[in-house]
Design an enzyme around this catalytic site. Structure first.
Site, PDB file in Angstrom:
ATOM      1  N   CYS A 123      43.440  51.450  38.945  1.00  0.00           N
ATOM      2  CA  CYS A 123      43.364  50.288  39.825  1.00  0.00           C
ATOM      3  C   CYS A 123      44.253  49.124  39.377  1.00  0.00           C
ATOM      4  CB  CYS A 123      41.928  49.823  39.941  1.00  0.00           C
ATOM      5  SG  CYS A 123      40.802  51.136  40.483  1.00  0.00           S
ATOM      6  N   HIS A 256      42.087  42.968  42.311  1.00  0.00           N
ATOM      7  CA  HIS A 256      41.790  44.323  42.765  1.00  0.00           C
ATOM      8  C   HIS A 256      40.514  44.307  43.593  1.00  0.00           C
ATOM      9  CE1 HIS A 256      40.617  48.427  42.947  1.00  0.00           C
ATOM     10  NE2 HIS A 256      39.705  48.335  41.987  1.00  0.00           N
ATOM     11  N   ASN A 290      37.709  50.298  48.519  1.00  0.00           N
ATOM     12  CA  ASN A 290      38.414  50.252  47.233  1.00  0.00           C
ATOM     13  C   ASN A 290      39.488  51.324  47.242  1.00  0.00           C
ATOM     14  OD1 ASN A 290      39.250  50.678  44.566  1.00  0.00           O
ATOM     15  ND2 ASN A 290      37.231  50.236  43.703  1.00  0.00           N
TER      16      ASN A 290
END
Length: 334
Positions: A123, A256, A290
């Protein structure tokens, strides 16, 4: 083929020239997931803040998404593909690691003989890649670099595992980085990065757990939440310091998109350190889920599209995830 000889010179700095993104067509709502697993819309919204996420079709590959986002970023930059001499793809979900995604993506876009490589910082991957691209431009080893974050996490999920199926999604985002003409117009600040290797098992692939690729993504949610809510803010503050700025100088914060509760907690800590109350904070996770290394560039492109990032804004980026790896930098929008 005959190698292409490209000569670049060190630059005063690096700046953002263009953005692009790809969001899969299919929208998966919380209610749809609730038909398969023991959950409901309210439970998901309260814990991670997600209302819906995007999932790519079976016949759409990671390289397909990376190529679309990358081509859009090159077009947005005003450059011709022939002017791109570096292509970097940040990803942790390539089903086959050879050939790499970057070389395939460059060929699809029509970029001839660039430096082309993948990196896996999960990520944090896009922010790692952005830091590397800026250094390549500043050091003179490349003039214009295309950086892409792309993930097809849906192929690495056990869709019966509530802890991950509600969170992760697919997508790609890209940026073109080129030279700044003078020190006053520098657009990408120094990168603040590192890792917490003692937590390397907090997010990992477990073999034989029901995904398309034979291994499924697993994370220790509470451990990651505790780490992120205590350790990400210091990384953000270090990135601001390296850029020679203060928290009050930040117009937009794009972390993120891991969990809306994490995002809100980190933003609150930055405001306690002097960030303005009117600092705009990315919440792309609400409708994108995500998307790991794609989440930061996706959020950047979406916020620009809806007017939440404007020309001249000072934007703080921070990526963090499996490894555990983290990276952040300040970017001035052109």
């Amino acid at each position: 083929m005959t190698p292409v000889l490209r000569l670049a010179e060190p630059a005063a700095g690096a700046r953002l020239l263009g953005l692009g993104s790809h969001s899969p067509e299919r929208v998966v709502t919380n209610d749809e997931l609730a038909q398969r697993i023991d959950t409901d819309d309210q439970w998901i919204r309260e814990r991670v803040g997600i209302q819906s996420r995007r999932v790519a079709a079976e016949d759409v590959s990671l390289v397909d998404m990376a190529s679309d986002a990358g081509a859009r970023a090159v077009k947005d930059s005003g450059l011709d593909p022939s002017e791109i001499d570096g292509v970097l793809v940040a990803t942790c979900t390539m089903p086959n690691f050879i050939p790499n995604a970057a070389a395939q993506t460059a060929e699809r876009i029509g970029i001839r003989a660039p430096a082309a490589f993948d990196l896996n910082a999960a990520c944090a991957g896009f922010c790692y890649g952005l830091g590397m691209a800026a250094d390549m431009v500043r050091g003179g080893s490349a003039r214009n670099v295309l950086v892409i974050g792309a993930e097809k996490l849906s192929e690495w999920l056990d869709w019966d595992d509530r802890s991950t199926a509600i969170i992760f999604a697919d997508g790609a985002g890209a940026a073109v980085i080129g030279p700044a003409p003078d020190a006053a117009s520098v657009g990408v600040g120094p990168v603040a990065w590192g890792s917490a290797g003692e937590m390397n098992q907090a997010i990992r692939i477990l073999d034989g757990h029901g995904s398309k690729n034979g291994g499924a993504l697993h994370q220790e949610g509470q451990a990651v939440f505790r780490w992120a809510t205590t350790q990400v803010a210091p990384v953000a503050l270090r990135a601001i310091e390296l850029a020679g700025l203060t928290p009050a100088d930040i117009d937009v914060f794009v972390p993120h998109q891991a969990n809306l509760r994490i995002i809100e907690a980190v933003a609150k800590k930055l405001r306690k350190q002097g960030a303005r109350e009117d600092m705009r904070v990315a919440d792309d996770i609400v409708h994108s889920g995500n998307t790991s290394s794609a989440s930061v560039p996706l959020a950047l492109d979406h916020m620009r599209a809806d007017g939440r990032i404007r020309p001249g804004d000072t934007v703080l980026l921070v990526g963090f995830g499996a490894g555990l790896s983290y990276a952040g930098q300040v970017v001035r929008f052109p």
